[in-house]
Design a protein around this motif. Structure first.
Motif, PDB file in Angstrom:
ATOM      1  N   LEU A  74       1.028  -0.914   0.111  1.00  0.00           N
ATOM      2  CA  LEU A  74      -0.093  -0.251  -0.299  1.00  0.00           C
ATOM      3  C   LEU A  74       1.079   1.109  -0.229  1.00  0.00           C
ATOM      4  O   LEU A  74       0.692   2.331  -0.968  1.00  0.00           O
ATOM      5  CB  LEU A  74      -0.842   0.040   1.159  1.00  0.00           C
ATOM      6  CG  LEU A  74      -1.751   1.437   1.327  1.00  0.00           C
ATOM      7  CD1 LEU A  74      -2.816   1.568   0.017  1.00  0.00           C
ATOM      8  CD2 LEU A  74      -2.261   1.244   2.633  1.00  0.00           C
ATOM      9  N   ASP A  75       1.875   0.897   0.838  1.00  0.00           N
ATOM     10  CA  ASP A  75       2.989   2.615   0.693  1.00  0.00           C
ATOM     11  C   ASP A  75       3.714   2.534  -0.284  1.00  0.00           C
ATOM     12  O   ASP A  75       3.620   3.830  -0.677  1.00  0.00           O
ATOM     13  CB  ASP A  75       3.839   2.270   2.338  1.00  0.00           C
ATOM     14  CG  ASP A  75       3.069   2.347   3.409  1.00  0.00           C
ATOM     15  OD1 ASP A  75       2.051   3.075   3.785  1.00  0.00           O
ATOM     16  OD2 ASP A  75       3.364   2.386   4.168  1.00  0.00           O
ATOM     17  N   THR A  76       3.752   1.800  -0.576  1.00  0.00           N
ATOM     18  CA  THR A  76       4.558   1.979  -2.459  1.00  0.00           C
ATOM     19  C   THR A  76       4.107   1.992  -3.805  1.00  0.00           C
ATOM     20  O   THR A  76       4.537   2.825  -4.306  1.00  0.00           O
ATOM     21  CB  THR A  76       5.819   0.661  -2.427  1.00  0.00           C
ATOM     22  OG1 THR A  76       4.967  -0.079  -2.622  1.00  0.00           O
ATOM     23  CG2 THR A  76       6.597   0.924  -1.476  1.00  0.00           C
ATOM     24  N   SER A  77       2.935   1.158  -3.307  1.00  0.00           N
ATOM     25  CA  SER A  77       1.876   0.749  -4.951  1.00  0.00           C
ATOM     26  C   SER A  77       0.709   1.545  -5.239  1.00  0.00           C
ATOM     27  O   SER A  77       0.146   1.057  -5.491  1.00  0.00           O
ATOM     28  CB  SER A  77       2.262  -0.575  -5.688  1.00  0.00           C
ATOM     29  OG  SER A  77       3.943  -0.577  -5.663  1.00  0.00           O
ATOM     30  N   GLY A  78       0.175   1.400  -3.838  1.00  0.00           N
ATOM     31  CA  GLY A  78      -1.522   2.055  -3.936  1.00  0.00           C
ATOM     32  C   GLY A  78      -1.929   0.921  -3.398  1.00  0.00           C
ATOM     33  O   GLY A  78      -1.584   0.083  -3.532  1.00  0.00           O
ATOM     34  N   PHE A  88      -2.935  -1.456  -6.917  1.00  0.00           N
ATOM     35  CA  PHE A  88      -1.817  -3.167  -6.860  1.00  0.00           C
ATOM     36  C   PHE A  88      -2.004  -3.495  -5.814  1.00  0.00           C
ATOM     37  O   PHE A  88      -2.207  -4.945  -6.233  1.00  0.00           O
ATOM     38  CB  PHE A  88      -0.512  -1.907  -6.961  1.00  0.00           C
ATOM     39  CG  PHE A  88       0.612  -3.347  -7.533  1.00  0.00           C
ATOM     40  CD1 PHE A  88       0.993  -3.541  -8.564  1.00  0.00           C
ATOM     41  CD2 PHE A  88       1.557  -4.126  -6.815  1.00  0.00           C
ATOM     42  CE1 PHE A  88       2.118  -4.041  -9.182  1.00  0.00           C
ATOM     43  CE2 PHE A  88       1.898  -5.001  -6.835  1.00  0.00           C
ATOM     44  CZ  PHE A  88       2.410  -5.247  -7.830  1.00  0.00           C
TER      45      PHE A  88
END
Lengths: 403, 507
Positions: B405-409, B412
């Motif tokens: 979640l933190d990197t790709s939302g 994803f």
């Protein structure tokens, strides 16, 4: 066992397609971009000029900190059009015509974005309802035309095409703090490495609006930025909120806001502003530091606005008669979200460009994962059905009647 | 079989089953009314632990203010519950099978839950956050193992009867526990605040102590249930398949392919549901422009739906059978819900309701399947193992999905969850074919199951009748006696082969 190998397949395929995706970019459209400071007499009066040239056109972005900070966007049909600044006239009370693009006939389109005021209000109930907050909770707004600005020339980086316009108010809050517009020009398509990772191309430039170490004037402070834009009388700007299902590049942010001209019978493309509805409380742009932002409807300004001199210098004295001037706000923070004082820092990015605003699309990784993930079970189902049918036939044929 | 023979008297009639006293329906373990009483006890057995499990979530702001901790430390309260369970669930099932037996196991785990909650509350009373964490650890040791015990009880009382329904009811009781907790603890806190006069760690402590009363209730249930189970064993001569057998850790190696596939479905499915709900609130706020209150409501709709639906689905699956098809249907529906959430802007109430419905359906159809593929004496171990790897999966995927979640939302993340669900579908499809090829009874309809069971019973009865009808001459008794001693006797005198000689097979 089979599912494990299937998982492995997925991973391998993903890696493969990801690798392909990086190499398979289209032939890139590029411009020759340059960023320079236009030398003047006073170091606090900055004019930064970005030129982005291709074979048949030039896009000029003129940033200025004379009066309220502002940026002019001028599109010309000539690859050799030049910016002329007459400093003596510009600093005089009648700056009309002090900024011109030569040859003037090549100018096809021009617009401007002005940054006029920063609002600060006390969000007592943490509702982040900027437009519905009673007047009494607002602190006196910071008028950006009263800011004093640093010499931007020292911050110009000609190779990375960036520069900073940094200023501060005569106020206790700005004792250690500052407001910065970090300006970036682009010569080709790409995507920033840091959130909000806006997709950009050669036809646009970017600014980041940074408030750093500015002391809030109370508890639960939230900020909002007032901007003014203009468009020729035939049309007007309209605010679009493009909701996307794709937040791959800006985690948890699904909204792209853009301000595009709505001009009927326009024969050529026009300028736009585009941003993702998020600001960040840190330079690294981590998700947990995100301060989602909201934008509000455009309001026409009919009475005389105190335009910064660059705007009058370029658009002339009778600005209000030939242009629709409209103001809008962007507020930072959402209900139940963090307040500014958690970080004492805020950064918000937006693009200014000419043509069609860039649009995110699914990454190849997402498409391939979905393809493989959905395809495998179907494949397995068919395969299994085949095996079972075959087995059944064999079972029946191998049992001969006993008699 | 051996055991049966051992208990059988040498001389017929020497110690037949004693005349059963006439009992009222409510106290007769054979009757439905009695089973319903037992069912209620089983449901309330888990109520306390489910109620107290979510105490921190219900009092999040209060805990953070009173104990002065940030969100990360606050989340430790859940981590301390989860991590030991990765190993302990497994041993929980093991301990039930090997060491304590189901009755004492249940009581001991209930005690752990009670003591854990008291330590947790005491931590708040003494303003010591580490003590609260320790309390959660102790609570966790009891909590999941208690769930294993609960499942084992359910199987031993209801297998072949209303097992799916019972699983459904237990599940809905768990959800009721969480929901009641979410709505009640805040009120209790404000009442206590009014009584004491101030907020602060002691208010929190007292509130948590009051919450602990539910654990006491569950402990009482454990004792009563233990008593009733022993009584039923005496009255019915119910076989206690768990005792006497020595189970080795290596038993895990003997788990069938079907069981492993069931485990895989379990892990892949639950990691696509719970972590999503954990991270869902922001998703509804950002993507669908919900207010925080609305987002909280829609995020809990899965639990709210599953509370009333679970028993209904349990009953339905009992009646119809075909467990694999239901599981398949549930997983596909969940995948549909995730795809809807990921790729459309349709009203998320549709997707979340679908998720709630399919989640309840899956729980009702998946968990009872274990009982069909594992011998009864390994049930505790199998369920323990299932919960253990479920916990492991959840713990790992919770961390992984946070990173995603933190990197790709969210898009994803949803794609990732969809991939997990596709893996679950693959496992179900394989389970279906394995079952088809090996002729398992996982996907039988209930009437087929009933027929098979009746046939088996019939067979057993015929067997018994045959044995009873053998004329117990003195010779026969001696042969039997000798055979017990291990002396060699002619083949045709071996009694258990006599019955075979009546069948056409040996003729």
């Amino acid at each position: 066992m089979l599912s494990m190998s299937a998982g492995l397949c997925v991973a391998v395929l993903c890696a493969l397609t990801a690798g392909l995706g990086v190499r398979g970019e289209h032939a890139e459209y590029r411009r020759r971009a340059s960023l320079e400071s236009v030398p003047g007499e006073d170091t606090s009066m900055n004019i930064l000029h970005i030129r982005a040239v291709d074979n048949s056109s030039t896009i000029h972005y003129v940033w200025s900190s004379i009066g309220a900070p502002a940026v002019l966007l001028v599109y010309t049909s000539s690859p050799s059009s030049q910016l002329n600044v007459n400093w003596t006239q510009l600093t005089s009370p009648t700056p009309y015509g002090a900024i011109t693009i030569e040859p003037a006939s090549s100018v096809l389109y021009s617009t401007a974005l002005l940054f006029t005021r920063i609002f600060e209000y006390q969000d007592v109930n943490n509702t982040a309802d900027f437009s519905g907050t009673p007047e009494k909770y607002f602190y006196p707004a910071y008028d950006l035309s009263e800011f004093s600005w640093d010499d931007a020339n020292a911050t110009v980086n000609a190779s990375s095409l960036t520069a900073n316009l940094t200023g501060r108010a005569e106020s206790h809050s700005f004792q250690n703090g500052s407001l910065t517009f970090r300006i970036s020009a682009y010569d080709g398509p790409g995507r920033d490495k840091v959130s909000p990772r806006l997709l950009h191309n050669a036809n646009c430039s970017k600014f980041e609006f940074l408030l750093s170490q500015v002391k809030p004037r109370g508890n639960n402070s939230r900020f909002a930025l007032e901007m003014v834009t203009l468009e020729k009388k035939a049309g007007r700007k309209s605010m679009q909120s493009v909701r996307s299902i794709d937040d791959e590049y800006t985690p948890t942010i699904f909204e792209v806001a853009q301000l595009v001209p709505h001009t009927p019978n326009s024969s050529h493309a026009q300028g736009y502003f585009q941003w993702k509805s998020v600001a960040y409380g840190s330079t690294s742009g981590k998700r947990e530091d995100s301060l989602p932002c909201q934008h509000y409807i455009l309001k026409s300004l009919n009475e005389s606005v105190e335009f910064p001199s660059v705007v009058h210098a370029f658009f002339g004295e009778d600005l209000l008669e030939t242009y629709n001037v409209e103001a809008f706000n962007v507020s930072f923070g959402i209900a139940d979200g963090d307040f500014y004082d958690k970080y004492n820092f805020m950064s918000w990015s937006a693009l200014i460009g000419y043509g069609t605003p860039p649009k995110d699309s699914f990454s190849i990784l997402v498409i391939s994962i979905m393809g493989v993930a959905l395809g495998l079970p179907v494949l397995l189902l068919l395969l299994g059905a085949g095996v079972v049918l075959k087995l059944k036939n064999r079972v029946y044929s191998s049992y001969e009647p006993i008699n | 079989m051996e055991e049966y023979d051992d208990r059988e008297a040498l001389l017929p009639g020497a110690s037949g089953s004693p005349e059963r006293p006439k009992m009222s329906a409510i106290s007769d373990p054979n009757r439905l009314a009695h089973r319903i009483v037992v069912l209620c006890l089983m449901c309330f057995l888990g109520f306390g632990s489910y109620f107290c499990y979510d105490n921190p979530a219900a009092l999040q702001t209060q805990v953070q203010l009173d104990m002065k901790v940030n969100t990360a430390s606050f989340m430790q309260l859940y981590a301390f519950y989860s991590w030991p369970n990765v190993i302990l669930c497994f041993f929980g099932g093991f301990l039930i099978d090997r060491v304590f037996g189901i009755r004492w196991g249940t009581i001991i785990f209930s005690l752990f839950v009670c003591v854990g909650q008291v330590i947790f509350a005491a931590g708040a009373l003494f303003n010591a956050f580490w003590l609260m964490e320790a309390g959660r650890l102790v609570f966790g040791i009891g909590g999941e193992s208690l769930a294993v015990a609960q499942n084992t009880y359910a199987v031993s009382w209801f297998k072949g009867k209303e097992l799916n329904l019972v699983f459904g009811l237990q599940l809905s009781m768990a959800r009721v526990g969480s929901t009641v907790n979410m709505n009640v603890m805040g009120l209790v806190y404000s009442r206590v605040k009014d009584l004491i006069g101030t907020t602060g760690h002691s208010t929190l402590g007292v509130t948590l102590m009051i919450g602990g009363i539910t654990c006491l209730l569950s402990l009482v249930c454990a004792f009563v249930l233990g008593y009733l189970d022993r009584r039923a064993e005496k009255i019915l001569n119910k076989e206690q398949g768990k005792t006497g057998e020595v189970i080795k850790l290596t038993d895990v190696k003997d788990f069938s392919l079907s069981l492993w596939l069931i485990f895989l479905v379990c892990v892949c499915y639950y990691v696509a549901v719970f972590p999503f709900i954990g991270l869902g609130k922001v998703f509804f706020i950002e993507k669908f422009n919900f207010s925080p209150v609305q987002a909280g409501a829609i995020n809990s709709v899965v639990y709210i739906i599953s509370a009333p639906l679970s028993p209904v689905f349990g009953f339905m699956v009992d009646r119809i059978g075909k467990n694999i098809l239901w599981v398949m249907f549930a997983v596909v529906a969940t995948l549909g819900a995730h795809i809807m959430l990921a790729f459309t802007f349709w009203n998320p109430w549709i997707a979340m309701s679908l998720l709630g419905v399919s989640y309840s359906l899956l729980a009702c159809a998946l968990w009872p399947m274990v009982a069909f593929v594992v011998p009864e004496h390994q049930l505790g171990t199998a369920y323990g193992f299932m919960q253990s790897i479920q916990n492991l999966g959840l713990a790992i995927i919770a961390i992984v999905s946070g990173i995603i979640l933190d990197t790709s939302g969210y898009l994803f993340l949803e794609v990732f969850f969809s991939a997990c669900l596709c893996l679950a579908i693959i496992a179900v499809v394989m389970l279906y074919f394995v079952n088809l090829i090996r002729g398992g009874d996982l996907n039988l309809s209930s009437w087929e199951r009933a027929r098979l069971q009746k046939e088996a019973e019939h067979e057993a009865q015929r067997e018994r009748m045959r044995r009873d009808s053998i004329i117990w001459t003195a010779f026969a008794v001696r042969v039997r006696y000798l055979s017990r001693l291990g002396a060699q006797i002619p083949k045709h005198f071996i009694s258990h082969q006599l019955s075979l000689s009546h069948r056409s097979v040996l003729k």
